[in-house]
Motif scaffolding. Structure first.
Motif, PDB file in Angstrom:
ATOM      1  N   VAL A  25      -3.991   1.563  -0.519  1.00 20.11           N
ATOM      2  CA  VAL A  25      -2.864   2.268   0.089  1.00 20.11           C
ATOM      3  C   VAL A  25      -3.093   3.770   0.002  1.00 20.11           C
ATOM      4  O   VAL A  25      -3.432   4.296  -1.066  1.00 20.11           O
ATOM      5  N   LEU A  26      -2.895   4.445   1.113  1.00 21.94           N
ATOM      6  CA  LEU A  26      -2.879   5.903   1.152  1.00 21.94           C
ATOM      7  C   LEU A  26      -1.441   6.353   1.364  1.00 21.94           C
ATOM      8  O   LEU A  26      -0.822   6.003   2.370  1.00 21.94           O
ATOM      9  N   VAL A  28       0.915   9.452   2.050  1.00 22.32           N
ATOM     10  CA  VAL A  28       0.817  10.813   2.578  1.00 22.32           C
ATOM     11  C   VAL A  28       2.093  11.566   2.234  1.00 22.32           C
ATOM     12  O   VAL A  28       3.172  11.239   2.735  1.00 22.32           O
ATOM     13  N   TYR A 136      -4.163  15.149   6.089  1.00 21.30           N
ATOM     14  CA  TYR A 136      -4.113  13.829   6.710  1.00 21.30           C
ATOM     15  C   TYR A 136      -4.197  14.026   8.224  1.00 21.30           C
ATOM     16  O   TYR A 136      -3.553  14.936   8.763  1.00 21.30           O
ATOM     17  N   PRO A 137      -4.969  13.199   8.943  1.00 23.19           N
ATOM     18  CA  PRO A 137      -5.834  12.122   8.453  1.00 23.19           C
ATOM     19  C   PRO A 137      -7.019  12.677   7.667  1.00 23.19           C
ATOM     20  O   PRO A 137      -7.560  13.716   8.008  1.00 23.19           O
ATOM     21  N   LYS A 142     -10.398   6.158   3.638  1.00 24.09           N
ATOM     22  CA  LYS A 142      -9.833   5.141   4.517  1.00 24.09           C
ATOM     23  C   LYS A 142      -8.982   4.205   3.681  1.00 24.09           C
ATOM     24  O   LYS A 142      -9.249   3.985   2.493  1.00 24.09           O
ATOM     25  N   ALA A 143      -7.949   3.649   4.301  1.00 20.57           N
ATOM     26  CA  ALA A 143      -7.028   2.799   3.560  1.00 20.57           C
ATOM     27  C   ALA A 143      -6.675   1.563   4.367  1.00 20.57           C
ATOM     28  O   ALA A 143      -6.691   1.573   5.606  1.00 20.57           O
ATOM     29  N   THR A 146      -1.165   2.601   5.211  1.00 22.13           N
ATOM     30  CA  THR A 146      -0.766   4.002   5.054  1.00 22.13           C
ATOM     31  C   THR A 146       0.744   4.116   4.962  1.00 22.13           C
ATOM     32  O   THR A 146       1.465   3.501   5.753  1.00 22.13           O
ATOM     33  N   VAL A 156       2.322  10.998  10.028  1.00 24.96           N
ATOM     34  CA  VAL A 156       1.995   9.572   9.920  1.00 24.96           C
ATOM     35  C   VAL A 156       2.757   8.765  10.966  1.00 24.96           C
ATOM     36  O   VAL A 156       2.202   7.845  11.590  1.00 24.96           O
ATOM     37  N   GLN A 264      -0.017  -1.502  10.170  1.00 24.05           N
ATOM     38  CA  GLN A 264      -0.897  -0.454   9.662  1.00 24.05           C
ATOM     39  C   GLN A 264      -0.228   0.433   8.609  1.00 24.05           C
ATOM     40  O   GLN A 264      -0.909   1.136   7.864  1.00 24.05           O
ATOM     41  N   GLY A 265       1.106   0.429   8.543  1.00 19.94           N
ATOM     42  CA  GLY A 265       1.762   1.292   7.580  1.00 19.94           C
ATOM     43  C   GLY A 265       3.258   1.342   7.777  1.00 19.94           C
ATOM     44  O   GLY A 265       3.820   0.684   8.654  1.00 19.94           O
TER      45      GLY A 265
END
Length: 362
Positions: A25-26, A28, A136-137, A142-143, A146, A156, A264-265
């Motif tokens: 997990v990223l 931001v 970011y990005p 890479k995650a 996100t 994001v 994706q997030g």
């Protein structure tokens, strides 16, 4: 980009270039929502990285730091000021303010720099990597998933194709230490000439003063620093007993966004519009939302089942703010001081005070 293979109902592993760091997990944004989410995910055993474009969390603070009773009851937070039980609501004339007093500790104002510093320590102790001065990005990271905790104008959200905040107000505030001795009081001034669509305020907790205002940017009659000085000249504010810090920025007031999650997030905090549409308070929603975000993210990444994401239900959370959204629209219609003065006629009645207490003290 992570894709979902429908036949297996599991995330497909991504192919990364040589030398790239990969994480589960990223997150931001290293505000309260982002750091709390990162800590919870790391405690759940996931590999978590936080990226924050600021070089120091002591700069660029965008919140007054008001914690309400619900948050104070449910969470243990460091670096809080004295309790505030008294609120004074003023019309534009400043005459006959409405006094609301609670038998309980309704508000405490936090030292946000200290709170962020502790949140970083807690996240890192749990195993998360917190990276400042990181954009970011990120080309080198890479995650699998996100989480956007990057504020009202979330990058994001745009990258993931999720909803973005459209209804914003803009605020400015000065914070400084004061000499002790005053009764902690939250002063709120409704004056569309200074703060169109919102309020001006002075929070005096006996140790620090927060003097600020916010409103619709398209209705400001002068630059924000000038309006703040005009407010200070017209309203009795405590004298500084130390250095004055200035902060400010955009505040989302359109309520929780509808599309805040994808395979994706997802979005949390201000990025998701998780701010009370009426009071513009966002610290309690960000704490609670980060818990749900961490739980859903952990379950999704472990199971690969995209239907887990349906538990991150914006519609259910939006219903909580239905009344506040309606009152926000009403407040935005107050364009002149005369109408604001008239509204205080009803606010001074027992029913008006009861409604105000319900909004401010719950």
């Amino acid at each position: 980009m992570k894709v979902l293979r429908e036949t297996e109902n599991r995330p497909v592993d991504q192919f990364y270039g040589p030398g790239m760091d990969t994480v589960d997990v990223l997150v931001v944004g290293a505000g309260l929502a982002g750091l709390n989410t990162a800590r919870l995910l790391a405690e759940a055993g996931l590999d978590v990285a936080v990226c924050e474009r600021r070089t120091s969390l002591e700069t660029g603070i965008r919140t007054t730091g008001i914690f309400v009773r619900r948050t104070l009851t449910d969470y243990r937070l460091p670096h809080l000021g004295p309790a505030v039980r008294r609120v004074l609501l003023y019309p534009p004339s400043l005459n006959e303010p409405v006094e609301l007093v609670s038998a309980r500790d309704e508000f405490r104002v936090g030292d946000m720099a200290g709170i962020y510093a502790q949140a970083v320590k807690d996240a890192e102790r749990a195993g998360a990597q917190v990276n400042l001065n990181a954009s970011y990005p990120a080309k080198a990271t890479k995650a699998r998933f996100t989480i956007g905790a990057d504020g009202a104008r979330s990058t994001v959200a745009k990258q993931l194709g999720l909803d973005v905040n459209r209804q914003l107000i803009t605020g400015i505030e000065e914070v400084y230490p004061i000499r002790t001795g005053s009764t902690p009081t939250f002063h709120c001034v409704v004056d569309p000439r200074l703060a169109p669509g919102y309020i001006a305020w002075v929070i005096d907790d006996g140790e620090h003063a927060h003097v600020g205002l916010a409103g619709r940017a398209d209705r400001f009659t002068a630059p924000l620093p000038q309006l703040l000085q005009r407010f200070r000249d017209s309203f009795p504010t405590p004298e500084p007993a130390g250095p004055v810090q200035r902060r400010g920025g955009p505040i989302p007031v359109g309520g929780l966004l509808r599309r805040i999650v994808s395979p994706q997030g997802l979005l949390v905090g201000d990025a998701a519009g998780a701010v009370s549409p009426l009071t513009a308070g966002g610290l309690d929603p960000c704490m609670r939302m980060s818990e749900l975000a961490a739980s859903v993210t952990s379950d999704y990444l472990r199971s690969g089942n995209k239907y887990v994401l349906e538990h991150y239900d914006a519609a259910a959370m939006r219903r909580r703010y239905l009344l506040r959204s309606t009152m926000r629209r009403g407040l935005s219609l107050v364009r002149g001081p005369g109408l604001a003065e008239l509204a205080f006629t009803g606010l001074r009645t027992p029913v008006g005070k009861a409604v105000a207490k319900r909004i401010l003290f719950t």
